[in-house]
Design a protein around this motif. Structure first.
Motif, PDB file in Angstrom:
ATOM      1  N   LYS A  50     -51.027  -5.975 -78.907  1.00 15.88           N
ATOM      2  CA  LYS A  50     -49.838  -6.673 -79.194  1.00 15.88           C
ATOM      3  C   LYS A  50     -48.639  -5.397 -79.649  1.00 15.88           C
ATOM      4  O   LYS A  50     -47.721  -5.792 -80.196  1.00 15.88           O
ATOM      5  CB  LYS A  50     -49.984  -7.399 -80.244  1.00 15.88           C
ATOM      6  CG  LYS A  50     -50.817  -8.598 -79.963  1.00 15.88           C
ATOM      7  CD  LYS A  50     -50.934  -9.870 -80.836  1.00 15.88           C
ATOM      8  CE  LYS A  50     -51.843 -11.197 -80.492  1.00 15.88           C
ATOM      9  NZ  LYS A  50     -51.666 -12.015 -81.438  1.00 15.88           N
TER      10      LYS A  50
ATOM     11  N   GLN B 269     -45.456  -6.418 -78.410  1.00 12.34           N
ATOM     12  CA  GLN B 269     -44.795  -7.565 -79.240  1.00 12.34           C
ATOM     13  C   GLN B 269     -44.219  -7.056 -80.544  1.00 12.34           C
ATOM     14  O   GLN B 269     -43.070  -7.650 -80.766  1.00 12.34           O
ATOM     15  CB  GLN B 269     -45.608  -8.527 -79.340  1.00 12.34           C
ATOM     16  CG  GLN B 269     -46.111  -9.277 -77.881  1.00 12.34           C
ATOM     17  CD  GLN B 269     -47.254 -10.466 -78.139  1.00 12.34           C
ATOM     18  OE1 GLN B 269     -47.258 -11.348 -78.670  1.00 12.34           O
ATOM     19  NE2 GLN B 269     -48.181 -10.260 -77.278  1.00 12.34           N
TER      20      GLN B 269
ATOM     21  N   SER C 111     -41.061  -5.583 -79.990  1.00 10.70           N
ATOM     22  CA  SER C 111     -39.723  -6.536 -79.657  1.00 10.70           C
ATOM     23  C   SER C 111     -39.126  -7.281 -80.934  1.00 10.70           C
ATOM     24  O   SER C 111     -38.156  -7.521 -81.052  1.00 10.70           O
ATOM     25  CB  SER C 111     -40.462  -7.682 -78.900  1.00 10.70           C
ATOM     26  OG  SER C 111     -41.375  -8.417 -79.457  1.00 10.70           O
ATOM     27  N   MET C 112     -40.134  -7.253 -82.162  1.00 15.42           N
ATOM     28  CA  MET C 112     -39.715  -7.721 -83.309  1.00 15.42           C
ATOM     29  C   MET C 112     -38.748  -6.875 -83.935  1.00 15.42           C
ATOM     30  O   MET C 112     -37.483  -7.552 -84.621  1.00 15.42           O
ATOM     31  CB  MET C 112     -40.910  -7.828 -84.201  1.00 15.42           C
ATOM     32  CG  MET C 112     -41.763  -8.882 -83.921  1.00 15.42           C
ATOM     33  SD  MET C 112     -41.438 -10.635 -83.703  1.00 15.42           S
ATOM     34  CE  MET C 112     -40.676 -10.843 -85.032  1.00 15.42           C
TER      35      MET C 112
ATOM     36  N   PHE D 185     -38.422 -11.535 -76.486  1.00 16.49           N
ATOM     37  CA  PHE D 185     -39.884 -11.840 -76.930  1.00 16.49           C
ATOM     38  C   PHE D 185     -40.667 -12.090 -75.697  1.00 16.49           C
ATOM     39  O   PHE D 185     -41.781 -11.735 -75.359  1.00 16.49           O
ATOM     40  CB  PHE D 185     -39.864 -13.273 -77.629  1.00 16.49           C
ATOM     41  CG  PHE D 185     -39.333 -13.098 -79.134  1.00 16.49           C
ATOM     42  CD1 PHE D 185     -40.153 -12.383 -80.031  1.00 16.49           C
ATOM     43  CD2 PHE D 185     -38.154 -13.770 -79.195  1.00 16.49           C
ATOM     44  CE1 PHE D 185     -39.663 -12.571 -81.368  1.00 16.49           C
ATOM     45  CE2 PHE D 185     -37.655 -13.526 -80.914  1.00 16.49           C
ATOM     46  CZ  PHE D 185     -38.339 -12.777 -81.657  1.00 16.49           C
TER      47      PHE D 185
ATOM     48  N   GLY E 274     -41.458  -8.396 -74.292  1.00 16.41           N
ATOM     49  CA  GLY E 274     -42.638  -7.982 -75.321  1.00 16.41           C
ATOM     50  C   GLY E 274     -44.073  -8.564 -74.777  1.00 16.41           C
ATOM     51  O   GLY E 274     -45.029  -7.707 -74.842  1.00 16.41           O
ATOM     52  N   ARG E 275     -44.158  -9.572 -74.541  1.00 16.83           N
ATOM     53  CA  ARG E 275     -45.226 -10.319 -74.255  1.00 16.83           C
ATOM     54  C   ARG E 275     -45.593  -9.747 -72.704  1.00 16.83           C
ATOM     55  O   ARG E 275     -46.623  -9.928 -72.459  1.00 16.83           O
ATOM     56  CB  ARG E 275     -45.194 -12.105 -74.179  1.00 16.83           C
ATOM     57  CG  ARG E 275     -45.417 -12.432 -75.744  1.00 16.83           C
ATOM     58  CD  ARG E 275     -44.596 -13.968 -75.865  1.00 16.83           C
ATOM     59  NE  ARG E 275     -45.095 -14.325 -77.209  1.00 16.83           N
ATOM     60  CZ  ARG E 275     -44.484 -14.113 -78.387  1.00 16.83           C
ATOM     61  NH1 ARG E 275     -43.399 -13.016 -78.246  1.00 16.83           N
ATOM     62  NH2 ARG E 275     -44.718 -14.421 -79.562  1.00 16.83           N
TER      63      ARG E 275
ATOM     64  N   ASP F  20     -47.211  -6.277 -72.808  1.00 17.24           N
ATOM     65  CA  ASP F  20     -48.493  -6.265 -73.333  1.00 17.24           C
ATOM     66  C   ASP F  20     -49.490  -6.888 -72.401  1.00 17.24           C
ATOM     67  O   ASP F  20     -50.907  -6.574 -72.368  1.00 17.24           O
ATOM     68  CB  ASP F  20     -48.758  -7.138 -74.677  1.00 17.24           C
ATOM     69  CG  ASP F  20     -48.050  -6.389 -75.891  1.00 17.24           C
ATOM     70  OD1 ASP F  20     -48.092  -4.971 -75.966  1.00 17.24           O
ATOM     71  OD2 ASP F  20     -47.643  -7.229 -76.929  1.00 17.24           O
TER      72      ASP F  20
ATOM     73  N   ALA G 209     -38.471  -3.644 -74.973  1.00 13.27           N
ATOM     74  CA  ALA G 209     -39.964  -3.367 -75.515  1.00 13.27           C
ATOM     75  C   ALA G 209     -40.750  -2.546 -74.292  1.00 13.27           C
ATOM     76  O   ALA G 209     -41.482  -1.709 -74.557  1.00 13.27           O
ATOM     77  CB  ALA G 209     -40.662  -4.371 -75.951  1.00 13.27           C
TER      78      ALA G 209
END
Length: 386
Positions: A124, A127, A130-131, A253, A256-257, A260, A308
């Motif tokens: 992750k 992700q 991305s936060m 978001f 980011g996902r 991954d 990301a």
């Protein structure tokens, strides 16, 4: 969200605010400093120059220090010079304050990206990165419109005061909540610079500078596009920018996902293809207000969704110099900002319509796809030879 990632998100909030709020404050700074709007626009260029210079320079200077100390030092610089921006007595002082405010921008995101990936749960990492960029998207959604409103109705200096306060709060949470990670690599600057001998590094820089330039060719001229082509009232532009900011929050978001789950290089290629198609749709269909708003949201989402995947791609490529590589990516983003705004303005200067910059953006996004294709092909060749 892990508590340890919150200080990085706060830093992204402050940096995103000070970078993008300048566009809305130009008329106020022009009037307050008794200079022309083009002269006030030099403040934007000075900040971008600071980002490009500071990203690799500050990371290399602080490379042998623990990440927490580096991030705190960068935020001290950021806070101090944004505070100086609020009190700058002359245009030259403000110009210098904007330049030095930009120095820690790329370095903070570069070091922060590596820190976020090290704090992330397995699988992750993107992700977690991305936060951190979520702070930048929230800035565009909420704080930039607020700062612009404060500058219009009260005093533009107050806006930079707000940014300095965000910096102080970030410093507090960096001290309290960010773990004291060890130095990941203590190589000297010469060994870190070896990443620039890798073709993959330069392909990622080109993906970033050319591909994301497509976003800036669009968003730099979104106001005249919306008022002259989509025929929205000028007062609606701020609300439209909020819609684009909301798209950035969602896209951040998603990106980011995706990074991954899939190969980051392939993720970048897919997102850039989607951006090119979206920009082309803006050119043909922006006269329809409903469609124009939908495309604004989608373009905003795709623009930041790249952040990301590109960062994790560079971190994976720049082994032994991850912080320098991630910081260079941020410098490339700002080169894309300048290139997109400049090239997107050329058809307007030539007398074409206000939707013509998005054709330039489409070409730049497709250029990014081409370099992503070269990178994917090179990755396959490297796998076959090992």
């Amino acid at each position: 969200m892990k508590k340890s990632l919150f200080p990085l998100m706060l830093g992204g909030l402050g940096i995103g605010t000070t970078e993008f709020v300048m566009m809305g404050l130009l008329p106020d700074i022009s009037a307050g400093m008794h200079i022309s709007i083009p002269e006030a626009g030099h403040m934007i260029s000075a900040y971008a120059m600071g980002v490009v210079i500071g990203a690799p320079l500050l990371v290399m200077l602080g490379g042998n220090y623990p990440p927490k100390k580096i991030l705190i030092a960068l935020m001290v610089i950021f806070t101090a010079f944004n505070g100086l921006s609020a009190f700058a007595p002359t245009p030259f002082t403000l110009l210098m304050a904007r330049f030095f405010s930009g120095l820690p921008h790329g370095a903070f995101f570069g070091v922060g990206s590596v820190v976020a990936s090290r704090l992330a749960d397995k699988g992750k990492q993107a992700q977690a990165i991305s936060m951190m960029f979520a702070g930048l998207t929230i800035a565009n959604l909420l704080v930039v419109p607020l700062g612009t409103w404060v500058g219009h109705h009260y005093e533009w200096r107050y806006t930079f005061g707000i940014v300095a306060v965000i910096g102080i709060i970030t410093l507090i949470f960096l001290k309290l909540w960010l773990p004291a990670l060890e130095v990941d690599s203590a190589g000297d600057n010469r060994s870190q610079l070896q990443i620039f001998r890798s073709p993959q590094t330069w392909l990622i820089v080109l993906i970033t500078a050319i591909g994301t330039g497509g976003l800036f060719a669009w968003i730099s001229y979104i106001a005249p596009l919306m008022t002259n082509i989509s025929h929205f009232a000028p007062d609606s532009v701020s609300g439209i920018m909020v819609l684009a900011g909301f798209g950035m929050v969602v896209g951040n978001f998603i990106g980011g996902r995706m990074a991954d789950k899939f190969n980051p290089a392939k993720t970048c290629a897919m997102l850039l293809i989607a951006m090119a198609v979206t920009l082309l749709c803006i050119y043909f269909f922006s006269a329809n207000q409903t469609v124009s708003l939908i495309l604004t949201f989608v373009a905003g989402a795709l623009s930041i969704a790249l952040a990301a995947p590109i960062q994790i791609l560079m971190i994976d490529t720049a082994k032994g110099a991850e912080m320098l590589g991630a910081a260079v990516t941020q410098a490339a983003f700002n080169i894309g900002n300048s290139l997109g705004a400049f090239l997107g303005g050329l058809p307007l200067t030539a007398g074409y319509g206000y939707n013509s910059p998005v054709l330039v953006g489409t070409a730049m996004a497709l250029g990014g796809v081409f370099f992503a294709y070269l990178l994917i092909r090179r990755q396959k060749e490297m796998v076959l030879t090992t």
